[in-house]
Design an enzyme around this catalytic site. Structure first.
Site, PDB file in Angstrom:
ATOM      1  N   LYS A 259       0.838  -1.193   0.000  1.00 58.18           N
ATOM      2  CA  LYS A 259       0.000   0.000   0.000  1.00 58.18           C
ATOM      3  C   LYS A 259       0.879   1.252   0.000  1.00 58.18           C
ATOM      4  O   LYS A 259       1.942   1.251   0.624  1.00 58.18           O
ATOM      5  CB  LYS A 259      -0.864   0.027   1.276  1.00 58.18           C
ATOM      6  CG  LYS A 259      -2.049  -0.914   1.249  1.00 58.18           C
ATOM      7  CD  LYS A 259      -2.918  -0.730   2.489  1.00 58.18           C
ATOM      8  CE  LYS A 259      -4.036  -1.751   2.539  1.00 58.18           C
ATOM      9  NZ  LYS A 259      -5.063  -1.549   1.501  1.00 58.18           N
ATOM     10  N   ARG A 333     -10.316 -11.357   0.937  1.00 61.19           N
ATOM     11  CA  ARG A 333     -11.183 -12.328   0.259  1.00 61.19           C
ATOM     12  C   ARG A 333     -10.540 -13.712   0.230  1.00 61.19           C
ATOM     13  O   ARG A 333     -11.236 -14.720   0.207  1.00 61.19           O
ATOM     14  CB  ARG A 333     -11.527 -11.806  -1.147  1.00 61.19           C
ATOM     15  CG  ARG A 333     -10.350 -11.588  -2.026  1.00 61.19           C
ATOM     16  CD  ARG A 333     -10.685 -10.763  -3.277  1.00 61.19           C
ATOM     17  NE  ARG A 333     -10.811  -9.336  -2.991  1.00 61.19           N
ATOM     18  CZ  ARG A 333     -11.124  -8.425  -3.898  1.00 61.19           C
ATOM     19  NH1 ARG A 333     -11.363  -8.777  -5.141  1.00 61.19           N
ATOM     20  NH2 ARG A 333     -11.224  -7.159  -3.561  1.00 61.19           N
TER      21      ARG A 333
HETATM   22  N1  BES Z   1      -8.405  -3.809   3.853  1.00 65.97           N
HETATM   23  C1  BES Z   1      -8.490  -3.315   2.533  1.00 65.97           C
HETATM   24  C2  BES Z   1      -9.793  -2.549   2.261  1.00 65.97           C
HETATM   25  C3  BES Z   1      -9.972  -1.239   2.982  1.00 65.97           C
HETATM   26  C4  BES Z   1      -9.567  -0.062   2.386  1.00 65.97           C
HETATM   27  C5  BES Z   1     -10.623  -1.178   4.187  1.00 65.97           C
HETATM   28  C6  BES Z   1      -9.771   1.140   3.029  1.00 65.97           C
HETATM   29  C7  BES Z   1     -10.840   0.027   4.821  1.00 65.97           C
HETATM   30  C8  BES Z   1     -10.417   1.189   4.242  1.00 65.97           C
HETATM   31  C9  BES Z   1      -8.447  -4.489   1.538  1.00 65.97           C
HETATM   32  O1  BES Z   1      -7.700  -5.567   1.926  1.00 65.97           O
HETATM   33  C10 BES Z   1      -7.833  -3.939   0.293  1.00 65.97           C
HETATM   34  O2  BES Z   1      -6.702  -3.522   0.340  1.00 65.97           O
HETATM   35  N2  BES Z   1      -8.589  -3.958  -0.797  1.00 65.97           N
HETATM   36  C11 BES Z   1      -8.146  -3.435  -2.028  1.00 65.97           C
HETATM   37  C12 BES Z   1      -8.659  -4.345  -3.121  1.00 65.97           C
HETATM   38  C13 BES Z   1      -8.040  -4.088  -4.452  1.00 65.97           C
HETATM   39  C14 BES Z   1      -6.586  -4.468  -4.446  1.00 65.97           C
HETATM   40  C15 BES Z   1      -8.787  -4.891  -5.496  1.00 65.97           C
HETATM   41  C16 BES Z   1      -8.722  -2.031  -2.193  1.00 65.97           C
HETATM   42  O3  BES Z   1      -9.817  -1.774  -1.728  1.00 65.97           O
HETATM   43  O4  BES Z   1      -8.025  -1.181  -2.754  1.00 65.97           O
HETATM   44 ZN    ZN Z   2      -5.625  -5.372   1.438  1.00 64.75          ZN
END
Ligand code: BES
Ligand code: ZN
Ligand code: ZN
Length: 484
Positions: A259, A333
């Site tokens: 991230k 997921r």
């Molecule tokens: N934990 C995150 C989702 C999230 C983002 C929760 C912001 C709370 C606040 C999840 O694991 C994630 O990183 N999802 C990605 C998915 C993408 C790579 C398809 C996302 O939402 O960017």
């Molecule tokens: Zn994630």
């Protein structure tokens, strides 16, 4: 905070401060005493507007329309205004909308307890003492022939629900180095010991035996080993059997699909679904609801390192499906795929609800304050929506469709862990999970994406900065309904 219920008129109650709610801007109501002073102070009694009249030991708060949501937030604002003041005891009259219900009383008590919450574990100076005693007068409502027992029950339910929510908030707010997968397991074991729940903790050896390879891959680069937690509340002759499944990512760095630094901040929140399951199990046990409830939590940390799982890997989930990893940040997921499969193997449930901070796309779609409700069947989804309304949480449905289903196709595996389009990411994540729901359970399952409301960096309504305990009030209400 102690609560005392009385039929004595408010004027005869001995307390250090009186809280007066002004409903519908009705300044003529006989509870309103300092009309001239309020006018001079330009107090309009708008929703949540407050005015502390120190010289009279009175606090006025506006409620624009008498309903549970407005009462809950007004009470939260009231208690926040009294934090760090000299007052230790508070009296307030209860305001009822209709005669045959005590839901307003429950909302008021919930508002006080939820609004009072603060997280000071890491502050050297702890927050000052707060209101200790609250005396609630039923003065106005003798006409409704409310019985004290029903009113006392409403207060008890409010206390259990708010305590469970605050318990979840504490877990979510705890830092990743103080709360890792085994910490969640220990919290679960603690609940089991205290409240008589069954508890089974699966460690890596057992997880390998159970073929939870997707979950294990996500966990691999962390020094904190994963756990799958199974808590169970099993009353005799249950009215229904329910499985709850929570995403418990104690930290989500994104893994090798790292991230950006600003998005990584606050990713301790990624255990909110699992933490909500812990809170709900606590509430269910304390209410001793006549429903069988199983709580499953996939507790994992998503990190980087030489043995990290990679984009391009193909993983075999517990149900035998192969998954092409194209982004290691879509890890929730993968963890849920295995825990959903495990939950279905262990329990034949009437309903299954998963709670997860699954996608940023959910926040984009519905905003920070609302959970996204997904699944194949309207009946259980509507049950969640209905329960959210009673509880004071916000939730809205996002529909699956066949076109978005095709976006998860993979060239080399059964499914890809990310969609091939940037749009509709909350829904494609929900559809991904649907691939791990057995045919027989398709209509029993609801996916709840709590990514928005689980953690917000400002106060909102009765919720504090940080962890809100999203899901706890909503699902506890739903389980209460299934108990009737
Ligand atoms: N934990 C995150 C989702 C999230 C983002 C929760 C912001 C709370 C606040 C999840 O694991 C994630 O990183 N999802 C990605 C998915 C993408 C790579 C398809 C996302 O939402 O960017
Ligand atoms: Zn994630
Ligand atoms: Zn995540």
């Amino acid at each position: 905070m102690n609560f005392e219920l009385t039929i004595s008129p408010i004027n005869e109650i001995d307390a250090e401060i009186e809280l007066i709610l002004i409903i519908n801007k009705d300044f003529k109501h006989n509870f309103v005493k300092n009309r001239k002073l309020l006018k001079k102070a330009n107090f309009k009694a708008e929703q949540d507007e407050k005015y502390l009249l120190i010289e009279k030991d009175r606090l006025y708060v506006g409620v624009e329309e008498l309903n549970d949501t407005n009462l809950r937030t007004a009470m939260a604002k009231a208690i926040q205004a009294l934090n760090s003041t000299k007052y230790k005891s508070l009296k307030v009259a209860c305001y009822f909308e209709d005669k045959d219900s005590t839901h307003n009383l429950r909302a008021m008590v919930e508002g006080l307890l939820l609004g009072e919450y603060s997280f000071d574990k890491y502050k050297t100076e702890k927050s000052k003492r707060k209101i200790e005693d609250v005396i609630i007068s039923l003065e106005e409502y003798h006409a409704f022939e409310l019985d004290m027992e029903t009113c006392a029950k409403a207060i008890e339910l409010a206390q259990i629900t708010a305590d469970a929510t605050n318990f979840t908030r504490d877990i979510v707010n705890t830092t990743p180095d103080d709360c890792y997968p085994d910490t969640l397991a220990q919290i679960a074991q603690g609940l089991a010991d205290e409240l008589g729940l069954e508890c089974n903790i699966l460690k890596p050896k057992k997880l390998r035996k159970e073929k939870m390879e997707a979950l294990l891959a996500v966990a691999r680069a962390s020094r904190h080993k994963p756990r799958v937690i199974h808590l169970a509340h099993k009353p005799k002759n249950p009215k229904a059997v329910i499985s709850l499944i929570g995403k418990g990512l104690t930290y989500d760095s994104g893994g090798l699909s790292l991230k950006p630094s600003t998005s990584m901040v606050s990713m301790k929140l990624d255990k909110s679904g699992g933490s909500a399951v812990l809170g709900i199990m606590k509430a269910v046990a304390q209410m001793n609801l006549p429903v069988e409830v199983h709580g499953f939590i996939g507790a994992v940390e998503n990190m980087i390192g030489g043995d990290a799982y990679k984009p391009d890997d193909v993983l075999t989930a517990k149900n035998g499906k192969t998954i092409e990893v194209r982004n290691t940040d879509a890890e929730g997921r993968l963890v849920l795929a295995d825990v959903l499969a495990y939950a279905q193997q262990e329990v034949e449930a009437d309903y299954m609800f998963d709670l997860a901070t699954l996608t940023g796309a959910s926040v984009v779609a519905v905003g920070q304050y609302t959970s996204s409700i997904m699944g194949n069947c309207d009946t259980p989804k509507d049950m969640v929506i209905e329960a959210s309304k009673d509880s004071g949480e916000l939730a809205t449905k996002l529909d699956f469709n066949k076109h978005l289903r095709t976006c998860l196709k993979s060239n080399i595996a059964d499914i890809s862990n990310i969609s091939n389009t940037p749009y509709g990411g909350a829904i494609t994540a929900g559809i991904f999970l649907d691939n791990f729901i057995d045919k027989a359970n398709k209509d029993k399952w609801v996916h709840i994406d709590i990514a928005g409301p689980a953690y917000v960096e400002h106060t909102w309504g009765e919720n504090p900065i940080g962890g809100s305990g999203a899901g706890v009030r909503m699902i506890t209400r739903l389980l209460e309904k299934l108990s009737k």
